[in-house]
Design a protein around this motif. Structure first.
Motif, mmCIF file in Angstrom:
data_model
loop_
_atom_site.group_PDB
_atom_site.id
_atom_site.type_symbol
_atom_site.label_atom_id
_atom_site.label_comp_id
_atom_site.label_asym_id
_atom_site.label_seq_id
_atom_site.Cartn_x
_atom_site.Cartn_y
_atom_site.Cartn_z
ATOM 1 N N ASP A 1 0.810 -1.218 0.000
ATOM 2 C CA ASP A 1 0.000 0.000 0.000
ATOM 3 C C ASP A 1 0.846 1.272 0.000
ATOM 4 N N GLU B 1 -2.523 -0.169 -6.442
ATOM 5 C CA GLU B 1 -3.324 0.474 -7.483
ATOM 6 C C GLU B 1 -2.605 0.479 -8.832
ATOM 7 N N SER B 2 -1.269 0.480 -8.768
ATOM 8 C CA SER B 2 -0.477 0.523 -10.000
ATOM 9 C C SER B 2 -0.313 -0.851 -10.626
ATOM 10 N N LEU C 1 4.729 5.208 -13.817
ATOM 11 C CA LEU C 1 3.945 5.136 -12.578
ATOM 12 C C LEU C 1 3.707 6.530 -12.005
ATOM 13 N N GLU C 2 2.492 6.750 -11.488
ATOM 14 C CA GLU C 2 2.107 8.040 -10.921
ATOM 15 C C GLU C 2 2.447 8.089 -9.436
ATOM 16 N N THR D 1 3.000 4.291 -1.547
ATOM 17 C CA THR D 1 2.839 5.024 -2.797
ATOM 18 C C THR D 1 4.081 4.893 -3.666
ATOM 19 N N ASP E 1 1.266 9.556 -6.741
ATOM 20 C CA ASP E 1 0.296 9.492 -5.649
ATOM 21 C C ASP E 1 -0.476 8.181 -5.580
ATOM 22 N N LYS E 2 -0.241 7.289 -6.523
ATOM 23 C CA LYS E 2 -0.934 6.003 -6.502
ATOM 24 C C LYS E 2 -0.143 4.968 -5.711
ATOM 25 N N SER E 3 -0.862 4.043 -5.081
ATOM 26 C CA SER E 3 -0.182 2.977 -4.345
ATOM 27 C C SER E 3 0.352 1.943 -5.324
#
Length: 370
Positions: free
Chosen positions: A31, A69-70, A61-62, A33, A64-66
């Motif tokens: 989890d 989520e990625s 990969l962004e 980021t 702020d995403k976990s």
């Protein structure tokens, strides 16, 4: 039945980050980021988070995403691309081979001077209290130095190949300035008990060596006014640095430091601190106690903020270098005391213009404007 740590274990994943020719194994919370992963990679790659691009299955990969989520799962392989110019914490500057200069007229070869015993030189040392032996191809501090110990106030053996600082360094009881920079010294090369027994020492330079740590006994040098340990491999400063209550200048740039003790705030005479090109994410609140601080250099770090009271408490601060950090001008303007600091730095900038030191009318503290 699963043990009590099973849930914690399940929350972590193991991934491999490919960076140039390296394969870097990472264990991290599923989890966490992407930004957290970049921060974890900082001390392993010396690439600022803002200079890192992480790619997984062809996607960037962004931040702020976990990782969950990625789509990153246990055993995943992620590629890291580092931006040029956003490296820091390069460590020691290694000496180059002695230069050979050929005269146009004589074709004579001039090489780096070598030390030869000279009675007149020792008499001069006693008369001037200065031993100047920089760039002399030395592998050790010459024996001729020690009989002059009661007279010596300054010893400069910088830019040699000194392999050992012996216990007998403690006989230089009147020494005030010691320059050992540029010798390739290792932690074990220095007799720290001998060195830290020099109670009158005011200036110590150990820059451009290969030091990984500074001992807690450094705090015994209570007369020290300047400490230069730039361009080494240091990862932290000892807590006992807070005992250096006469310290005015601290230069530890170009290391791998990720931690500054809070009790640095005890060093209230500090005027200039250079922490640029390290692995710092934050400064301790202790910095707010440095009421005499005039110049603070933090460029090329992973900083995202400053202690909120820094500007309000450090009422002499007028130089702040934040180039290649993630601190924005908007962040600075939200800090307590920003307006007064802004007046001081503008006044200093105008003074520099008046004396023709600087030509640029714009001054942005090195912070991003976005």
């Amino acid at each position: 039945m699963d043990g009590p740590g099973s849930k914690m274990d399940e929350s972590n994943i193991k991934i491999t980050v490919k960076f140039t020719t390296q394969s870097i194994p990472i264990t991290i919370s599923h989890d966490s980021t992407v930004q957290g992963l970049k921060t974890l990679l900082l001390p392993l790659t010396s690439i600022l988070p803002r200079g890192q691009t992480l790619i997984f299955k062809g996607r960037i990969l962004e931040n702020d995403k976990s990782l969950r989520e990625s789509g990153i799962i246990n055993g995943a392989r992620v590629m890291l691309v580092g931006s040029k110019g956003l490296h820091q914490g390069d460590g020691p500057i290694m000496k180059e081979a002695p230069s050979r200069i050929i005269s146009r007229n004589t074709n004579a070869v001039n090489e780096k001077k070598e030390f030869k015993p000279d009675k007149s030189r020792t008499e001069r040392w006693k008369a001037t209290n200065i031993v100047a032996l920089a760039d002399c191809n030395l592998k050790e501090i010459p024996d001729e130095v020690w009989p002059c110990a009661p007279f010596i106030r300054i010893l400069d053996v910088s830019h040699n190949s000194i392999q050992h600082v012996p216990d007998r360094i403690d006989c230089l009881t009147r020494l005030k300035k010691l320059s050992l920079n540029g010798n390739g010294l290792l932690d074990e090369s220095i007799s720290w008990p001998g060195l830290t027994s020099l109670k009158l020492l005011q200036f110590l330079s150990l820059s451009q060596n290969c030091l990984n740590t500074l001992p807690s006994t450094l705090g015994l040098l209570t007369s020290l006014q300047q400490l230069h340990v730039a361009n080494n491999k240091l990862t932290s400063l000892p807590n006992e640095i807070g005992n250096l209550t006469e310290l005015e200048v601290l230069k530890v740039n170009n290391n791998r430091i990720s931690y500054i003790p809070s009790n640095i705030g005890n060093c209230t005479p500090l005027i200039e601190v250079d922490l640029s090109s390290n692995h710092l994410n934050e400064l301790p609140d202790g910095f707010c106690s440095l009421h005499n601080l005039k110049a603070l250099h933090l460029s090329n770090n992973a900083m995202t903020s400053l202690p909120n009271s820094l500007f309000r408490m450090c009422t002499e601060l007028s130089t702040l270098d934040l180039h290649n950090t993630e601190i924005t001008m908007d962040t600075l303007r939200q800090c307590e005391g920003w307006e007064d600091f802004d007046k001081r730095r503008r006044a200093k900038h105008q003074k520099q213009i008046d004396f023709r030191v600087m030509n640029s009318a714009e001054f942005d503290e090195g912070a991003d404007k976005n």
